[in-house]
Design a protein around this motif. Structure first.
Motif, short mmCIF file in Angstrom:
data_model
loop_
_atom_site.label_atom_id
_atom_site.label_comp_id
_atom_site.label_asym_id
_atom_site.label_seq_id
_atom_site.Cartn_x
_atom_site.Cartn_y
_atom_site.Cartn_z
N ARG A 17 -0.39 -71.29 -28.28
CA ARG A 17 1.01 -71.33 -28.30
C ARG A 17 1.54 -69.80 -28.74
O ARG A 17 2.58 -69.33 -28.95
N LEU A 18 0.84 -68.81 -28.66
CA LEU A 18 1.05 -67.59 -28.92
C LEU A 18 1.03 -66.71 -27.95
O LEU A 18 0.01 -66.45 -27.02
N VAL A 19 1.96 -65.86 -27.77
CA VAL A 19 2.30 -64.64 -26.69
C VAL A 19 2.23 -63.44 -27.50
O VAL A 19 3.18 -63.28 -28.57
N ASP A 74 -8.68 -56.72 -23.81
CA ASP A 74 -9.62 -57.66 -24.28
C ASP A 74 -9.68 -58.22 -25.73
O ASP A 74 -9.75 -59.50 -25.76
N MET A 75 -9.46 -57.35 -26.50
CA MET A 75 -9.37 -57.78 -28.07
C MET A 75 -8.37 -58.89 -28.31
O MET A 75 -8.42 -59.64 -28.87
N PHE A 76 -6.96 -58.26 -28.00
CA PHE A 76 -5.84 -58.92 -28.13
C PHE A 76 -6.11 -60.55 -27.50
O PHE A 76 -5.40 -61.50 -28.01
N SER A 77 -6.70 -60.61 -26.38
CA SER A 77 -6.75 -61.77 -25.48
C SER A 77 -7.56 -62.93 -26.36
O SER A 77 -7.40 -64.06 -25.78
N GLU A 78 -8.40 -62.53 -27.36
CA GLU A 78 -9.18 -63.31 -28.06
C GLU A 78 -8.06 -64.36 -28.87
O GLU A 78 -8.66 -65.20 -29.32
N TYR A 79 -6.97 -63.90 -29.05
CA TYR A 79 -6.01 -64.39 -30.18
C TYR A 79 -4.75 -65.10 -29.53
O TYR A 79 -4.07 -65.96 -30.33
N CYS A 80 -4.56 -64.93 -28.12
CA CYS A 80 -3.24 -65.47 -27.71
C CYS A 80 -3.59 -66.08 -26.17
O CYS A 80 -4.37 -66.10 -25.64
N ASP A 81 -2.44 -66.74 -26.06
CA ASP A 81 -2.42 -67.52 -24.41
C ASP A 81 -1.90 -66.52 -23.50
O ASP A 81 -2.47 -66.56 -22.21
N GLU A 82 -1.09 -65.69 -23.59
CA GLU A 82 -0.35 -64.74 -22.59
C GLU A 82 -0.11 -63.51 -23.27
O GLU A 82 -0.15 -63.23 -24.53
N PHE A 83 0.13 -62.47 -22.27
CA PHE A 83 0.80 -61.14 -22.70
C PHE A 83 2.05 -60.88 -22.23
O PHE A 83 2.53 -61.54 -20.99
N LEU A 84 3.20 -60.29 -22.74
CA LEU A 84 4.41 -60.14 -22.16
C LEU A 84 4.58 -58.31 -22.45
O LEU A 84 4.33 -57.92 -23.42
N ILE A 85 4.76 -57.76 -21.44
CA ILE A 85 4.58 -56.34 -21.55
C ILE A 85 5.78 -55.74 -20.84
O ILE A 85 6.07 -55.83 -19.61
N HIS A 86 6.70 -55.22 -21.87
CA HIS A 86 7.83 -54.38 -21.12
C HIS A 86 7.44 -52.88 -20.86
O HIS A 86 6.86 -52.48 -21.89
#
Length: 258
Positions: A135-137, A170-182
């Motif tokens: 449930r974390l982006v 790679d690192m952040f993907s271990e903690y979240c479901d998705e990325f939002l990138i502006h």
């Protein structure tokens, strides 16, 4: 490529702004469009079109003059489309549950997982545990400095020393479901996407990513689909006719669905 709609809220109104113009001082920003309609109108529109995974962004900081007015707009949207929208803007481990309880599918964090320009691993782990990875982006919105893109925080006003590259993803993907990138330098300008950024993101595909920034024509969507290898979802804001632009909302949905 999925279309991810947005509801940006600033000074108590649904708006589209030039991203790089946002300032906490005097709650100022360069507006592209200020809606006379409230958050629930847009949430109902997106719900009716079956669009999921869009995001609400609260642009005033917590404790500021307009923050609670922003939250009230967000609450209207979330109650209209429970489970259909994500929310970001000042999210931390203390208030995240409040927004999930309002009906957000995910919370979106940026500044909370950085401190003094560096990754704050304690906060990153804490909020991932608090709400659950699913449930974390994580918002890794960025601006170019020299030859590289760097994550920016505090409503896109402060550079971190974190370079946006595949190792960071790679690192952040271990903690979240998705990325939002502006792509902040072109956000709200509708004058073209950041092609170099789109290419880099398209080469990485471990979890879903939404690109936002600069889309002003269907040729930009075509470029994003090509450079992103059809792996990136997209947000279009100021260019949409529902926000005063020239791109017809229904046509954008159709393009992304083909």
């Amino acid at each position: 490529m999925k279309f991810r709609p947005c509801i940006d809220i600033h000074n108590g109104s649904v708006k589209q702004i030039v991203g790089g113009s946002l300032k906490d001082e005097a709650n100022s920003a360069l507006d592209n469009f200020v809606s006379e309609l409230s958050g629930d109108f847009y949430a109902d529109l997106y719900k009716g079109k079956g669009l999921k995974g869009g995001h609400i962004i609260i642009l005033n900081p917590e404790g500021s003059q307009f923050y609670e007015a922003d939250v009230n707009q967000a609450k209207l949207a979330l109650s209209t489309y429970p489970g259909g929208l994500q929310i970001g803007g000042g999210i931390n481990s203390s208030n995240a549950t409040r927004f999930l309880d309002m009906g957000a599918s995910h919370v979106i964090v940026t500044s909370y997982v950085f401190k003094e320009g560096r990754i704050n691993y304690d906060n990153l782990k804490e909020i991932s545990r608090e709400v659950g990875k699913d449930r974390l982006v994580i918002d890794l919105s960025c601006r170019k400095r020299g030859d590289d893109y760097y994550v920016v925080t505090d409503r896109w006003q402060k550079f971190t020393d974190v370079r946006l590259d595949e190792e960071t993803l790679d690192m952040f993907s271990e903690y979240c479901d998705e990325f939002l990138i502006h792509a902040v330098d072109v956000e709200g300008m509708a004058k073209g996407i950041e092609e170099e950024l789109a290419t880099m993101l398209g080469n990485w595909s471990r979890i879903p990513m939404t690109y936002a920034g600069g889309v002003g024509a269907f040729t930009d969507l075509e470029k994003l689909r090509l450079l992103g290898k059809d792996k990136l979802d997209v947000t279009v804001g100021s260019a949409l006719d529902i926000f005063g632009g020239n791109m017809i909302f229904e046509d954008v949905i159709s393009f992304c669905n083909t």
